[in-house]
Design a protein around this motif. Structure first.
Motif, short mmCIF file in Angstrom:
data_model
loop_
_atom_site.label_atom_id
_atom_site.label_comp_id
_atom_site.label_asym_id
_atom_site.label_seq_id
_atom_site.Cartn_x
_atom_site.Cartn_y
_atom_site.Cartn_z
N TRP A 128 0.84 -1.19 0.00
CA TRP A 128 0.00 0.00 0.00
C TRP A 128 0.88 1.25 0.00
CZ3 TRP A 128 -5.29 0.37 -0.23
CH2 TRP A 128 -6.00 -0.84 -0.11
N LEU A 129 0.43 2.25 -0.74
CA LEU A 129 1.09 3.56 -0.75
C LEU A 129 0.21 4.51 0.06
CD1 LEU A 129 2.13 3.82 -4.52
CD2 LEU A 129 3.27 2.63 -2.62
N ARG A 130 0.76 5.07 1.12
CA ARG A 130 0.00 5.95 2.01
C ARG A 130 0.63 7.34 2.02
NH1 ARG A 130 -4.35 2.45 3.32
NH2 ARG A 130 -3.54 0.49 4.18
N ARG A 131 -0.18 8.30 2.36
CA ARG A 131 0.27 9.68 2.59
C ARG A 131 1.10 10.21 1.42
NH1 ARG A 131 -3.40 8.53 5.55
NH2 ARG A 131 -3.25 8.51 7.84
N VAL A 132 0.64 9.95 0.22
CA VAL A 132 1.35 10.43 -0.98
C VAL A 132 1.11 11.93 -1.10
CG1 VAL A 132 1.66 10.17 -3.45
CG2 VAL A 132 0.96 8.19 -2.06
N GLY A 133 2.17 12.71 -0.94
CA GLY A 133 2.01 14.16 -0.95
C GLY A 133 3.17 14.87 -1.63
N VAL A 134 2.84 15.99 -2.26
CA VAL A 134 3.82 16.83 -2.94
C VAL A 134 3.55 18.29 -2.55
CG1 VAL A 134 4.62 17.68 -5.19
CG2 VAL A 134 4.08 15.26 -4.89
N ASP A 166 2.27 -8.99 -4.95
CA ASP A 166 1.34 -9.26 -6.04
C ASP A 166 0.87 -7.98 -6.70
OD1 ASP A 166 1.49 -11.99 -5.62
OD2 ASP A 166 -0.30 -12.06 -4.35
N ASP A 167 0.62 -6.96 -5.87
CA ASP A 167 0.11 -5.71 -6.42
C ASP A 167 0.47 -4.54 -5.52
OD1 ASP A 167 -1.66 -6.03 -4.30
OD2 ASP A 167 -3.34 -6.67 -5.56
N VAL A 168 0.20 -3.35 -6.06
CA VAL A 168 0.41 -2.09 -5.33
C VAL A 168 -0.95 -1.41 -5.25
CG1 VAL A 168 1.63 0.11 -5.29
CG2 VAL A 168 2.75 -1.92 -6.24
N ALA A 169 -1.32 -0.90 -4.07
CA ALA A 169 -2.66 -0.37 -3.86
C ALA A 169 -2.60 1.01 -3.22
CB ALA A 169 -3.49 -1.31 -3.00
N VAL A 170 -3.69 1.77 -3.42
CA VAL A 170 -3.79 3.11 -2.87
C VAL A 170 -5.26 3.44 -2.65
CG1 VAL A 170 -3.91 4.27 -5.11
CG2 VAL A 170 -2.96 5.50 -3.13
N LEU A 171 -5.55 4.32 -1.72
CA LEU A 171 -6.89 4.84 -1.52
C LEU A 171 -6.95 6.29 -1.98
CD1 LEU A 171 -7.78 3.50 2.06
CD2 LEU A 171 -8.49 2.55 -0.14
N ALA A 172 -8.04 6.65 -2.65
CA ALA A 172 -8.25 8.03 -3.10
C ALA A 172 -9.65 8.47 -2.69
CB ALA A 172 -8.10 8.13 -4.62
N ARG A 173 -9.82 9.74 -2.40
CA ARG A 173 -11.13 10.25 -1.99
C ARG A 173 -12.05 10.39 -3.20
NH1 ARG A 173 -11.45 12.05 3.57
NH2 ARG A 173 -13.56 12.67 2.99
N GLU A 174 -13.31 9.98 -3.00
CA GLU A 174 -14.31 10.10 -4.05
C GLU A 174 -14.53 11.55 -4.46
OE1 GLU A 174 -17.50 6.56 -3.23
OE2 GLU A 174 -17.45 8.21 -1.77
N LEU A 221 -12.03 5.46 -2.76
CA LEU A 221 -11.87 4.53 -3.87
C LEU A 221 -10.61 3.71 -3.61
CD1 LEU A 221 -12.29 6.93 -6.95
CD2 LEU A 221 -14.07 5.62 -5.80
N GLU A 222 -10.68 2.43 -3.88
CA GLU A 222 -9.50 1.58 -3.80
C GLU A 222 -9.01 1.32 -5.21
OE1 GLU A 222 -9.37 -2.13 -1.25
OE2 GLU A 222 -9.21 -3.02 -3.27
N LEU A 223 -7.74 1.59 -5.46
CA LEU A 223 -7.15 1.38 -6.78
C LEU A 223 -5.91 0.52 -6.63
CD1 LEU A 223 -7.89 4.80 -6.64
CD2 LEU A 223 -7.98 4.25 -9.06
#
Length: 307
Positions: free
Chosen positions: A74-80, A105-113, A137-139
């Motif tokens: 999981w990728l969390r707190r992705v910020g720029v 197996d995979d890389v996942a992230v959550l994004a706000r709707e 959203l789960e991607l």
């Protein structure tokens, strides 16, 4: 130029400053983003699994937290930082995270709707929606896998083994410098599919169709230098529908997004040792990286391509 560094708990204050600035600059959402409640202590704990820090011209400008969960990274707190948005910093972070995700197996992230631009960013980077848990959203995107190919025999073996997971309608995008082994790889793939005819470079014919000698899909072998996208193949009056074939596109890097939403990107590079002066001792080793993109490849065992 953006540089990416792996960091741990010691970087918590720096990551916290970036995360707060990045999330505070986004449109307000209800409930507020969890990231705004982070402290140096909570981030230090999260960073025990590692994180990535992006710097530009000596300044720290972006960050993310790596959060492994069994077979998913999981990728969390992705910020720029707001002042460097649209400068490729987020892309550099995600690219580095994907490159370091081998073994998962995979890389996942959550994004706000409520933030469609965020979801759009992740989709542009090959992630697909796999769930919706309001307001999130789960991607996900399948993790890449790399293999060493010390010689042509191994390169053909990789192609032949990959054929075992391919099906009609699949698109395989091959990239790599001249002589990297793209056609050699495709020869193995054609052998694994059981198609007719010798697989050679399609440079002078744009596309060549190899019918199946079994009940499997045909192989369509394409030179991307000569086409603008898969849609143009329909104008070539091929003997088979692309939906009924496995399509392999050489020189496809940079065109992949237009070729197919679901695709397998295969990049072939000379091994680092081979780049050194006098290295190799007559061998010409390669590194082959499989990067699956799209719903089609979620859960497909690319990591079994080992023989």
């Amino acid at each position: 130029m953006t540089e990416i560094h792996r960091v741990g708990p010691e970087a918590a204050p720096t990551v916290l400053a970036i995360v707060r600035a990045a999330f505070a600059a986004r449109p307000p959402v209800d409930p507020p983003a969890d990231a705004l409640g982070e402290t140096a202590e909570t981030l230090a704990q999260a960073l025990t699994n590692g994180g990535l820090l992006a710097s530009s011209d000596g300044h720290d400008v972006g960050a993310l937290v790596l959060d492994p969960d069994e077979r998913t990274l999981w990728l969390r707190r992705v910020g720029v930082l707001p002042e460097v948005r649209e400068h490729g910093v987020a892309t550099a972070l995600v690219t580095a995270a994907l490159a370091g995700a081998e073994g998962y197996d995979d890389v996942a992230v959550l994004a706000r709707e409520e933030l469609p631009g965020t979801g759009k960013f992740w989709r542009e980077h090959g992630f697909v929606e796999t769930g919706r848990h309001s307001p999130y959203l789960e991607l996900r995107r399948p993790a890449p896998t790399s293999y060493d190919a010390p010689d042509a025999e191994r390169m053909r073996a990789l192609g032949a083994t990959l054929a075992g997971v391919l099906r009609a309608g699949d698109v395989v995008v091959l990239s790599g410098e001249l002589g990297a082994g793209k056609t050699t790889f495709t020869q193995g793939l054609g052998a694994g599919l059981g198609v007719r005819g010798d697989v050679t470079s399609p440079t002078f014919v744009i596309a060549r169709v190899h019918p199946s000698l079994t009940d499997g899909p045909a192989l369509v072998h394409v030179d991307a230098y000569r086409i603008g996208g898969v849609a143009e193949l329909d104008d070539l009056d091929l003997d088979t529908s692309l939906d009924d074939a496995v399509t392999v596109v050489e020189w496809g890097e940079g065109l992949a997004e237009g070729l197919a939403d679901d695709r397998l990107e295969v990049r072939i590079e000379r091994a680092l040792a081979d780049r050194s002066a006098g290295g190799g001792g007559g061998l010409d080793p390669r590194r082959v990286t499989f990067s699956p993109v799209g719903h089609r490849w979620l859960g497909v065992p690319i990591s079994t391509v080992t023989s």
